[in-house]
Design an enzyme around this catalytic site. Structure first.
Site, PDB file in Angstrom:
ATOM      1  N   HIS A   1      -7.137  -8.855   6.588  1.00  0.00           N
ATOM      2  CA  HIS A   1      -7.072  -7.763   5.670  1.00  0.00           C
ATOM      3  C   HIS A   1      -5.646  -7.426   4.936  1.00  0.00           C
ATOM      4  O   HIS A   1      -5.579  -7.362   3.927  1.00  0.00           O
ATOM      5  CB  HIS A   1      -7.832  -6.676   6.120  1.00  0.00           C
ATOM      6  N   GLU A   2      -4.951  -7.146   5.857  1.00  0.00           N
ATOM      7  CA  GLU A   2      -3.532  -6.789   5.679  1.00  0.00           C
ATOM      8  C   GLU A   2      -2.687  -7.933   4.751  1.00  0.00           C
ATOM      9  O   GLU A   2      -1.975  -7.561   4.255  1.00  0.00           O
ATOM     10  CB  GLU A   2      -2.681  -6.146   6.910  1.00  0.00           C
TER      11      GLU A   2
ATOM     12  N   GLN B   1       0.918  -1.417   0.034  1.00  0.00           N
ATOM     13  CA  GLN B   1       0.178   0.116  -0.133  1.00  0.00           C
ATOM     14  C   GLN B   1       0.798   1.329  -0.072  1.00  0.00           C
ATOM     15  O   GLN B   1       0.344   2.293  -0.339  1.00  0.00           O
ATOM     16  CB  GLN B   1      -0.992   0.207   1.197  1.00  0.00           C
TER      17      GLN B   1
END
Ligand code: ZN
Length: 163
Positions: free
Chosen positions: A129-130, A48
């Site tokens: 999620h990560e 990200q």
């Protein structure tokens, strides 16, 4: 360090194993925790911020800041829960995602110490999620196709009207 957003090809790529946990990695972890605080997020993963390495950080309410390097998900509960998720890389878009309600993870911290963590509730969700980001998977990939198309359309529309 800057958050990259939906449409950037890096978000679809698999991150690489970290060979050595050194000062550079510790510095990356610190910067990622900084950006998390700035963006008021609960988790952020290397890809990200354009770093294609297997590292992510979490900081949820009533929990310490945590760094996970080369993580492995050891166990996931059979029971699942549905909950609304968002993502710093897809600002303004939220959708229900079904995930295991608890997990067991093994990883190393920024000091090179291995640890095992059992997590439930929000922390389990954020970790999963990560972890997905390290595999090039977004929360939207867990959403049924029709719904996902609508959300992406909404996202692009909102992005388009920004100056
Ligand atoms: Zn995300």
């Amino acid at each position: 360090m800057q958050i990259i957003t939906l449409g950037d090809e890096l978000l679809k790529q698999k991150a690489e194993k970290i060979e050595k946990i050194d000062d550079e990695i510790a510095n990356i972890a610190r910067q990622m925790l900084g950006i998390l605080k700035l963006e008021k997020g609960v988790g952020v993963a290397g890809p990200q911020v354009g770093i294609m390495k297997r590292i992510f950080v979490t900081h949820i309410e009533n929990d310490e800041e945590r760094v996970y390097i080369n993580p492995s998900i050891l166990e996931t509960a059979h029971n699942t829960v549905k909950y609304e998720e968002g993502c710093l890389s897809v600002p303004g878009i939220y959708a229900n995602v079904t995930r295991p309600e608890s997990i067991k993870i093994q990883a190393w911290n920024e000091k090179g110490r291995p640890f095992t963590l059992e997590a439930g509730g929000l922390l389990a969700r954020v970790i999963l999620h990560e972890y997905d980001h390290l595999e090039g998977v977004l929360f939207l990939d867990h959403v049924p196709e029709k719904k996902r198309e609508k959300l992406v359309e909404k996202y692009e529309k909102a992005k388009g009207v920004k100056p």
